[in-house]
Every structure is written in structure tokens, then in C-alpha cells.
Scaffold this active site. Structure first.
Site, PDB file in Angstrom:
ATOM      1  N   THR A   1      11.998   4.734  -0.875  1.00 19.31           N
ATOM      2  CA  THR A   1      13.506   4.667  -1.350  1.00 19.31           C
ATOM      3  C   THR A   1      13.821   3.361  -0.316  1.00 19.31           C
ATOM      4  O   THR A   1      14.700   2.239  -0.739  1.00 19.31           O
ATOM      5  CB  THR A   1      14.305   5.560  -1.068  1.00 19.31           C
ATOM      6  OG1 THR A   1      13.719   6.774  -1.795  1.00 19.31           O
ATOM      7  CG2 THR A   1      15.496   5.355  -1.521  1.00 19.31           C
TER       8      THR A   1
ATOM      9  N   ASP B   1       9.392  17.311   9.742  1.00 20.77           N
ATOM     10  CA  ASP B   1       9.010  17.226   8.239  1.00 20.77           C
ATOM     11  C   ASP B   1       7.433  17.060   8.297  1.00 20.77           C
ATOM     12  O   ASP B   1       6.813  16.282   7.699  1.00 20.77           O
ATOM     13  CB  ASP B   1       9.462  15.800   7.928  1.00 20.77           C
ATOM     14  CG  ASP B   1       9.293  15.603   6.173  1.00 20.77           C
ATOM     15  OD1 ASP B   1       9.226  16.799   5.628  1.00 20.77           O
ATOM     16  OD2 ASP B   1       9.044  14.725   5.466  1.00 20.77           O
TER      17      ASP B   1
ATOM     18  N   ILE C   1       0.874  -1.216   0.031  1.00 17.38           N
ATOM     19  CA  ILE C   1       0.035  -0.121   0.044  1.00 17.38           C
ATOM     20  C   ILE C   1       0.721   1.389  -0.111  1.00 17.38           C
ATOM     21  O   ILE C   1       0.204   2.282  -0.226  1.00 17.38           O
ATOM     22  CB  ILE C   1      -0.870   0.332   1.301  1.00 17.38           C
ATOM     23  CG1 ILE C   1      -0.253  -0.151   2.607  1.00 17.38           C
ATOM     24  CG2 ILE C   1      -2.139  -1.006   0.987  1.00 17.38           C
ATOM     25  CD1 ILE C   1      -1.008  -0.123   4.069  1.00 17.38           C
ATOM     26  N   GLY C   2       2.190   1.141   0.114  1.00 13.61           N
ATOM     27  CA  GLY C   2       3.058   2.251   0.249  1.00 13.61           C
ATOM     28  C   GLY C   2       4.481   1.910  -0.253  1.00 13.61           C
ATOM     29  O   GLY C   2       4.725   0.611   0.210  1.00 13.61           O
TER      30      GLY C   2
ATOM     31  N   LYS D   1       5.407  -1.860   7.923  1.00 19.21           N
ATOM     32  CA  LYS D   1       6.538  -1.226   7.119  1.00 19.21           C
ATOM     33  C   LYS D   1       7.614  -2.282   7.094  1.00 19.21           C
ATOM     34  O   LYS D   1       8.355  -2.955   8.184  1.00 19.21           O
ATOM     35  CB  LYS D   1       6.724  -0.089   8.024  1.00 19.21           C
ATOM     36  CG  LYS D   1       7.905   0.923   7.116  1.00 19.21           C
ATOM     37  CD  LYS D   1       8.090   2.063   7.917  1.00 19.21           C
ATOM     38  CE  LYS D   1       8.918   3.010   7.227  1.00 19.21           C
ATOM     39  NZ  LYS D   1       8.954   4.661   7.675  1.00 19.21           N
TER      40      LYS D   1
END
Length: 444
Positions: A19, A132, A15-16, A38
Site C-alpha cells: 500500500t 507481526d 520485486i514487491g 524499498k
């Protein structure tokens, strides 16, 4: 059908993708809870000397426990990979909502901003600075509540060191002092980013947005921006106090919370007893790199497109109404971009390859998965897109398209062009409506 398990988790589709990591759907086979995993390669982390950064990110995400921050459940490792088990957020990126609606109303913008400030204030109380903050890193849960994600650039202050020195973040959202390389206060820098986000929520565009970086940096350093006429005096005043180029006179979070515009209908998050955070699994993964392995299993052949299993389809469709997979009427918020085709899988790959070539994109293809790469249309960065084919029924394929790198707005433009050139393979209903669009299940 390919089936993969990592410990007690059954792993599904990607789904994602970035790098250094991929994010996949997964389900806890003991509790049936859906999570996001992840996945990081140990060899990649070592090659790029990122062990300390990844360990820091994981530790930070375990430390920060707040309703408006994506929760990290646990960390596992196999011989080759590290698996970070995260709360699964179904509402997509806040950015997608802005892209679709153009701008949000003042009350809705205020509610998201209140949740953002609450979460950032909590992080700062723990000595954590995100660095960020931007709409792409703000997710929405199924109830429309904001969740901060992606602590990859976060910093915990070193003992005895008051200022941070790493220039990081996204240029349009970054504070002037971060660009100066003279050291900066992480709290003040995060507040600036929050101010840019509030502006974007209410305006539908950035306060600082130039195609060349020198001009962008000059405008950021001078806080050279103007507010649109629909900003109320209260909102305009608060944004100007936040987007103060001098971090010493910039309003702080306490001042924001006391501001009359901010405090309207504000209900602060009440924290119960602080949970005891256990970092044993993090230490096991990074300190005892040869131990604490979980089992990895993969069954089946890989000769065709992946077949979606039941839990993926139910999760994807937000319940048992599978029409969400195909229905454009339900596309009003999120942006997981996909379309459905009755063409053979190889024909779909061939058609996408031809269109990508016509758009001057490099194509890498393997096992019904493609990566398209090229320069974005604004000429200031790379755009990378991943395309994956799934069989959802006999002779019915879902083509999943997602951004791997680059600007989200540029990605939306790319997807519209792609679909316009693939009309011949996109399945149409009996009414002639294309079965494609911006679906409301996941973010890109």
C-alpha cells in the site's frame, strides 16, 4: 530501454509492492553488490501521517544487527521519495516452501525455529518487539538460512510504559492478549506467534484457521487446537507450552532454549563486538527534509515493455544459467510466479485483461503493467495482483505476476487458475512443456 539511477544505485524491476511502498532490484555501481531498495513516497507518508512509524521502522532495522535478520544498509532521499537500501535476499519466503511441500520434516522445522528464536531473542534484548511474525515475513537466503523481515509493526517500549496497547498483526498468528485490548507484553506476544509458526512448519496448516473472525478469535482465546499424529511428543509438548493462552504462564524464550526438543543440535549465534549504529542518515531524511537529496536519473523512452538489463537477468537466474527463467524442473522451492510468451506484448495484455474480467477482477492497466483487484475466494479479504511485461529477447516476453495484497495461499490458487486460462499464450518448448511455473529465484 528505461534506465534509472538513485545516487550510486542502478534501479531495476519491481520485486514487491504494498500500500505504501515498492521494493525494487538495484545494483551498487561502485561495488557491483546487488541490493533491494524499498521506495516510499513522501507525500503518501505525510498524507497518512506515517512519518513517525516509518522513521521508527528504519531506526529499528538499523539497530538490529543479526545474521537472521534482513540488514538495512542506508537510507537516502530525493525531493519526492525515501529510499531504504536493504540486503537482497534471494531465497524467497519460507511460506512458499511450506505451500509447495505441504509440511517440513521435524529436523528442518527445528532448525528454522532455532534461527527464529535466536533472532527474536536478540530483538527483545534490544527492546524491539516485532508484533507481526508469520511465515510471509520470514525469508530464506541462498544458503537456506532464515531472515526476519518487515518491521513495520515493530515497537520499541516507551520509557515508563510496560505494556503495549496497539492491536496489530495477522489474526491467525496473533496472541490472545493482543485481541483483548487490555495491554500486553510484546515479548510474550512474539513467543506465541513463534509457536504458531512452528506448528505451521511441522503440520503444513494453521492451528487456528476459521473463515469468520468471531470463531477464529474464540478458538485463539481458548487455545483450541489439536496436533496431528506425526508430531513427536517433544515437539507437541513444546508447542502446547508456547500456545498457552495465559501470557503469565506461557513459556518464555529462556525456557524454550532449555527445552530438550529445541536444544537438539542447537548452536547459538555467537555475537562478536557490537557494531556502532549510526542513525545520521535517518535523521537527515526525516529531520532535514529539504536537504541530503540524492540524484535521480531516468533515461530512455517508455513506449514499450521494460527491457531487462544484464545484472537483473543474472541475479534473477541465480548465476549464468538463464534456463532457470523458464525451467519447471527448478521450481521446487520459491514462488516468484512468471511465464514466458512469444505473443506480442499488447496481445499478452489483452489476454490477461479478458481472463481477469472473467474472474470478476477489476483491471487497471498502464505502460505494460496491470493491477488486478477483487475479493479473495474465502470472502474474508481483498486480493490484489500486479502483472508486468518484460522483454528478455527480441519477440520474447517474460510476464511477471506477483501478489500486492491478500493471503499468499489465495494468491497461489489464483495463479494456477490464471495460467490454466492463458495456455494459448504461454510459450511451450519443443517437448510441449509450458515455460511457466513457480520459479526458485524470488518470493511473491
Amino acid at each position: 530501454m528505461v534506465m534509472r539511477k538513485v545516487g550510486k544505485y542502478e534501479v531495476g524491476r519491481t520485486i514487491g509492492e504494498g500500500t505504501f511502498a515498492k521494493v525494487k532490484f538495484a545494483q551498487n555501481t561502485e561495488t557491483a553488490e546487488t541490493v533491494a531498495i524499498k521506495i516510499l513516497s513522501k507525500s503518501t507518508i505525510l498524507k497518512h501521517k506515517m512519518v513517525d512509524q516509518i522513521k521508527r521502522e528504519i531506526s529499528i532495522m538499523k539497530i538490529v544487527r543479526h545474521p537472521n535478520i534482513v540488514r538495512l544498509h542506508e537510507v537516502l532521499a530525493s525531493q519526492a521519495k525515501i529510499y531504504i537500501i536493504l540486503e537482497f535476499i534471494t531465497g524467497g519466503e519460507l511460506f512458499d516452501k511450506i505451500v509447495h511441500q505441504g509440511r517440513l520434516g521435524e529436523n528442518e522445522s527445528r532448525r528454522y525455529f532455532q534461527q527464529l528464536i535466536d533472532a527474536v531473542d536478540y530483538c527483545h534484548s534490544k527492546g524491539v518487539y516485532h508484533r507481526d511474525l508469520k511465515p510471509e515475513n520470514l525469508l530464506l537466503d541462498s544458503n537456506g538460512n532464515l531472515k526476519i523481515s518487515d518491521f513495520g509493526l515493530s515497537a520499541l517500549p516507551q520509557q515508563g510504559v510496560g505494556l503495549l496497547h496497539t492491536t496489530c498483526g495477522t489474526p491467525n498468528y496473533v496472541a490472545p492478549e493482543v485481541l483483548s485490548h487490555l495491554g500486553y507484553d510484546g515479548s510474550a506476544a512474539d513467543v506465541w506467534s513463534c509457536g504458531v509458526i512452528l506448528y505451521v512448519l511441522m503440520a503444513g496448516y494453521l492451528p487456528f484457521d476459521e473463515t469468520d473472525l468471531p470463531t477464529l478469535y474464540r478458538k485463539v482465546n481458548a487455545a483450541e487446537f489439536s496436533s496431528p499424529p506425526w508430531f513427536s511428543p517433544g515437539a507437541d509438548s513444546l508447542i502446547h507450552r508456547i500456545l498457552d493462552p495465559n501470557p503469565k504462564t506461557r513459556i518464555q524464550i529462556e525456557g524454550i532454549k532449555n527445552d530438550p526438543w529445541f536444544s537438539k543440535n542447537y548452536v547459538a549465534i555467537r555475537h562478536g563486538e557490537e557494531e556502532e549504529v549510526n542513525l545520521d542518515d535517518v535523521r537527515a531524511v526525516f529531520d532535514d527534509i529539504e536537504d541530503q537529496y540524492v540524484s535521480e536519473q531516468r533515461d530512455g523512452n517508455e513506449g514499450g515493455p521494460l527491457i531487462m538489463n544484464a545484472f537483473e537477468m543474472i541475479t534473477l537466474s541465480q548465476g549464468l544459467n538463464l534456463s532457470v527463467l523458464f525451467d519447471r524442473q527448478q521450481d521446487y522451492v520459491k514462488c516468484q510466479t512468471r511465464f514466458v510468451s512469444r505473443e506480442p506484448a499488447k496481445a499478452i495484455i489483452s489476454s490477461i485483461d479478458a481472463v481477469a474480467q472473467s474472474m470478476n477482477l477489476k483491471v487497471h492497466s498502464r505502460n505494460y503493467k496491470m493491477r488486478l483487484e477483487g475479493i479473495s475466494s474465502n470472502k474474508i479479504g481483498q486480493l490484489a495482483v500486479v502483472v508486468e511485461i518484460f522483454e528478455v529477447a527480441p519477440s520474447l516476453f517474460m510476464v511477471d505476476v506477483r501478489k500486492a495484497a491478500g493471503d499468499t495461499l489465495e494468491y497461489h490458487k489464483f495463479y494456477k487458475i490464471l495460467c490454466s486460462k492463458l495456455k494459448h499464450i504461454i510459450w511451450k518448448s519443443s517437448e510441449g512443456t509450458p515455460k511457466s511455473g513457480l520459479l526458485r529465484t524470488m518470493s511473491c
